[in-house]
Write a protein that holds these residues in place. Sequence first.
Motif, PDB file in Angstrom:
ATOM      1  N   THR A  88     106.333  28.163  39.566  1.00 11.07           N
ATOM      2  CA  THR A  88     105.313  28.126  40.608  1.00 11.07           C
ATOM      3  C   THR A  88     103.990  27.751  39.971  1.00 11.07           C
ATOM      4  N   LEU A  89     103.333  26.734  40.515  1.00  4.70           N
ATOM      5  CA  LEU A  89     102.061  26.248  39.982  1.00  4.70           C
ATOM      6  C   LEU A  89     100.965  26.526  41.004  1.00  4.70           C
ATOM      7  N   PRO A  90      99.867  27.160  40.590  1.00  2.05           N
ATOM      8  CA  PRO A  90      98.869  27.629  41.558  1.00  2.05           C
ATOM      9  C   PRO A  90      97.913  26.553  42.042  1.00  2.05           C
ATOM     10  N   THR A  91      97.380  26.760  43.229  1.00  3.78           N
ATOM     11  CA  THR A  91      96.294  25.932  43.740  1.00  3.78           C
ATOM     12  C   THR A  91      95.176  25.867  42.701  1.00  3.78           C
ATOM     13  N   ARG A 174      93.676  35.946  46.360  1.00  5.94           N
ATOM     14  CA  ARG A 174      93.834  34.989  45.257  1.00  5.94           C
ATOM     15  C   ARG A 174      95.202  35.127  44.597  1.00  5.94           C
ATOM     16  N   GLU A 175      95.646  36.368  44.420  1.00  9.21           N
ATOM     17  CA  GLU A 175      96.959  36.586  43.814  1.00  9.21           C
ATOM     18  C   GLU A 175      98.075  36.093  44.736  1.00  9.21           C
ATOM     19  N   ALA A 176      97.908  36.289  46.042  1.00 10.33           N
ATOM     20  CA  ALA A 176      98.903  35.792  46.994  1.00 10.33           C
ATOM     21  C   ALA A 176      99.005  34.272  46.920  1.00 10.33           C
ATOM     22  N   LYS A 181     102.629  33.760  48.244  1.00  6.53           N
ATOM     23  CA  LYS A 181     102.966  34.869  49.129  1.00  6.53           C
ATOM     24  C   LYS A 181     101.856  35.034  50.166  1.00  6.53           C
ATOM     25  N   THR A 182     102.005  36.017  51.043  1.00  2.20           N
ATOM     26  CA  THR A 182     100.994  36.285  52.054  1.00  2.20           C
ATOM     27  C   THR A 182     100.550  37.739  51.985  1.00  2.20           C
ATOM     28  N   VAL A 183      99.340  38.002  52.454  1.00  2.00           N
ATOM     29  CA  VAL A 183      98.841  39.369  52.624  1.00  2.00           C
ATOM     30  C   VAL A 183      98.136  39.424  53.971  1.00  2.00           C
ATOM     31  N   PRO A 184      98.163  40.567  54.644  1.00  2.00           N
ATOM     32  CA  PRO A 184      97.501  40.677  55.945  1.00  2.00           C
ATOM     33  C   PRO A 184      96.024  40.331  55.850  1.00  2.00           C
ATOM     34  N   GLU A 185      95.529  39.696  56.882  1.00  2.00           N
ATOM     35  CA  GLU A 185      94.117  39.348  57.030  1.00  2.00           C
ATOM     36  C   GLU A 185      93.663  38.211  56.122  1.00  2.00           C
ATOM     37  N   MET A 186      94.602  37.551  55.432  1.00  2.00           N
ATOM     38  CA  MET A 186      94.149  36.418  54.612  1.00  2.00           C
ATOM     39  C   MET A 186      93.669  35.306  55.530  1.00  2.00           C
ATOM     40  N   PRO A 187      92.614  34.590  55.152  1.00  2.00           N
ATOM     41  CA  PRO A 187      92.096  33.508  56.001  1.00  2.00           C
ATOM     42  C   PRO A 187      93.094  32.361  56.109  1.00  2.00           C
ATOM     43  N   GLU A 192      97.144  28.415  54.028  1.00  2.00           N
ATOM     44  CA  GLU A 192      97.532  27.024  53.808  1.00  2.00           C
ATOM     45  C   GLU A 192      97.748  26.751  52.321  1.00  2.00           C
ATOM     46  N   MET A 193      96.879  27.259  51.480  1.00  2.00           N
ATOM     47  CA  MET A 193      97.036  27.087  50.032  1.00  2.00           C
ATOM     48  C   MET A 193      98.324  27.737  49.534  1.00  2.00           C
ATOM     49  N   ALA A 194      98.668  28.878  50.103  1.00  2.00           N
ATOM     50  CA  ALA A 194      99.832  29.634  49.630  1.00  2.00           C
ATOM     51  C   ALA A 194     101.148  29.066  50.148  1.00  2.00           C
TER      52      ALA A 194
END
Length: 248
Positions: A88-91, A174-176, A181-187, A192-194
């Motif tokens: 997995t390569l990050p944004t 940022r970690e998600a 992955k996703t976390v509640p309330e993420m913008p 989209e990045m995740a």
Amino acid sequence: MKRLLVVLVALVAAGCKSHTQIAPEDRASLEHTLTGPEADRYLRLSMYTTPFFGDASKRLLTPYPPEDVLLLNDTSGKTVNPGAIEATLPTGAKAHIRKVEFPTAWVVTERILYTPRTWPWVYVEVEGAPKGPPLVLVLRPHLKTREEFLAEVDRYLSSQDPAAQISAFSEPVREAIRQKKTVPEMPAEALEMAWGYPETIKRTLEGTAHNEEWIYPGGRRHAFLTEGRLVRVEEAAAPASTLAPGSK
């Protein structure tokens, strides 16, 4: 013998049409523009690397899980799975385009049969990627102009470093993004990045609240947002798919 070889080459070329509508002079210009020494880019979305549909000389770079990669069907119409996630390569990871390959008639004949050989391929070097065969980003087909092609590349490989935008998010967000992955309330921008781009967005109004349902390729994953913030996600089991020959 030489005459026979020429005839055979002509027959192969005639039986395999070009799948690019971009003019030859524009193809040359795009290659020069995108692969120049100063043309560094950044991953706009977090990406997976997987095998390349059984072609051991390449790896696929994709924002979607292998079971949701809808680039290739087998003879029965079932989606072909490129192979298991390798990394997995990050944004924001720095990237450089090494080669742009358009699906001309000749190029298509040289590509392995069970690959998305009628689509444009962009060979990318990404900082932090495990060593191995080159990474290939497969772009959508039927791009007609130089401008359309550049816009499509930019959807995945940004010419602007997104570090400032990412740093504005909370550490859990940022970690998600890094882990896809996703976390509640993420913008919405972080989602989209995740998870990458949804295939469809359904918008509704409930009182004064603006709701969106993001449906991802294959229809297996759904994300529900209210006022631009993630409320919940739904993920169904992976559908049956065919594993490409030689993939794991």
